[in-house]
Design a protein around this motif. Sequence first.
Motif, PDB file in Angstrom:
ATOM      1  N   ARG A  81       2.093   1.615   9.962  1.00  0.00           N
ATOM      2  CA  ARG A  81       0.669   1.965   9.903  1.00  0.00           C
ATOM      3  C   ARG A  81       0.542   3.486   9.934  1.00  0.00           C
ATOM      4  NH1 ARG A  81      -3.871   1.366  12.859  1.00  0.00           N
ATOM      5  NH2 ARG A  81      -3.920  -0.889  12.739  1.00  0.00           N
ATOM      6  N   GLN A 132      -0.924  -0.222   5.837  1.00  0.00           N
ATOM      7  CA  GLN A 132       0.386  -0.889   5.843  1.00  0.00           C
ATOM      8  C   GLN A 132       0.553  -1.650   4.536  1.00  0.00           C
ATOM      9  OE1 GLN A 132       0.362  -3.002   9.815  1.00  0.00           O
ATOM     10  NE2 GLN A 132       2.461  -2.304   9.723  1.00  0.00           N
ATOM     11  N   ASP A 147      -5.101  -0.371   7.586  1.00  0.00           N
ATOM     12  CA  ASP A 147      -4.272   0.631   8.254  1.00  0.00           C
ATOM     13  C   ASP A 147      -3.231   1.219   7.314  1.00  0.00           C
ATOM     14  OD1 ASP A 147      -2.769  -1.575   7.930  1.00  0.00           O
ATOM     15  OD2 ASP A 147      -2.134  -1.774  10.007  1.00  0.00           O
TER      16      ASP A 147
HETATM   17 MG    MG Z   1      -1.267  -3.196  10.737  1.00  0.00          MG
END
Ligand code: MG
Length: 307
Positions: free
Chosen positions: A196, A95, A93
């Motif tokens: 994200r 992140q 994602d």
């Molecule tokens: Mg995440």
Amino acid sequence: MFSLIIPVYNEEDLINELAVRSVKAIESFTPNYEVLFINDGSTDSTLRKLIEVRKQFSRIKIIDLSRNFGHQAAFTAGLEMALGNYVAMMDGDLQDPPELLPEMYRKIKEDGFDIVSGKRLGRKGKRFRFTTNVFHAFFKKVSGMEDVENSGNFSIMNRAAVNAMVQMKESIRYLPGLRSFIGFRQGYVEYIREDRLGGEPKMTLGKLMVLGADAIFSFSKFPIKVCLFLGLFGTIIFLIAGIYVLLAKSLGFALIGWSSTVLSIYFLGSIQLIFLGVVGEYVYRIYKESQNRPIYLVKKFYDAETE
Ligand code: MG
Ligand code: UDP
């Protein structure tokens, strides 16, 4: 060869950017690599997007699982199928920034580490931040594992460490704990965890709580200790209460004991129910492990040979 493994579950909006940024980051330090996307039973167009992006980047491979097995299982599939002598794990994602991979790779190659993981200095998003921090601090305390605080899955391992990881066949898995368990020389790269990039978090609060419980049950005796402590505490209280009751009886000032009887029954009853729940958790886990089912099942593997 360098392998990057990325589990994805309904991340259709991110696939393109994820692939472009990952490939760019990796190509800055090696031309010899593979990116393994594990499609963890996505129900949106994630798989189609992955197949599409493979046309552009031939070093991308896709492990298409037969259904959603959870992201620890998806990472496990990647670890087992990765060919590299260095293998990195990264969330899908964004992140975990792919731009950190060159630094991690440099650190593991030049500084003589076997494992280098990303240590989160902080994170931009607020979601679950408090609960995650409390969990990590708590888990560090009860498991006695030093290296697990503030590090998640984002990491790079050499072949020896990966081989050690894939030797652990338990079906209830908490990879950061296992990564700490195997030992080896572990280093860190610090980073700020991004928000994200798009889409909803796929680890719902429920899934996170299950993961937390798995971590605590597999890596500590904490639940047993709590039970023992409560049991001991109860015993002492009831010993004192018992002496009092006997004294009261023999000295003739015993009361008609409705409240005390009812309270003791409630107290003992609920403690026993909690204990049964804890025992049940252990029995469930023993049962799960003894079934010995595969951790994941592959529907199709897309690599150079499958076309
Ligand atoms: Mg995440
Ligand atoms: N993920 C997965 N299977 C799942 C849940 C999540 O493969 O059942 C993937 C997801 O696509 C993402 C990564 O695991 O790439 C981390 O998920 P998420 O961002 O929801 O977790 P969080 O950052 O909240 O821990």
